[in-house]
Enzyme design. Sequence first.
Site: not given
Length: 196
Positions: A77, A175, A177
């Site tokens: 990001c 992202h 994650e």
Amino acid sequence: MKIVIINYGAGNIQSIKFAIQRLGYTAVLSDDPEEIKSADKVIFPGVGEASSAMKMLNASGLQTLIPELKQPVLGICLGMQLMCNKSEEGNTTGLGIFDVDVVRFSKNVKVPQIGWNQITSLKSGLFDKVDDKEHIYLVHSFYAPLCDETIATSEYDVAYSAALKKDNFYGVQFHPEKSSEVGAQILKNFLSLESN
């Protein structure tokens, strides 16, 4: 394998750490140059505003260390955006790893772009076992335009770089994650990359 997440005060580092734990690895949070240099893999996260994040990097001296790292490095990001030449956000000079300038989305679209979007035109081992048009999770108002270093594309008003690669440096605008099984696979692929 030693995995270091750079902890410079501008990241959602706990969620990345947990995502790596779910893959069966342990990550260390650190701003210590020697520890970062000794890692097998380095993750450079970022959430927030570019100029203040860059100030924190400059204050810690990490702005000179990161571009010199030789092992695989993954910017996430804002981390990816700070690896570019500069950003329109706060008129920020970046690390100059990726040869592209980060710009703001036009007034034609709502910003930030929040939510799920597709990635296409996938290149590099970072996307092994990831299908074209898979969905990933994004939150951003600025983007890196398409360039020679683009290894994945997404579209919001315009086509832009969802991921970048140069030598041992990788960057993803999304992202991983927070991107479910697809994101987990991308993180797994990054951790499997050979050092140069």
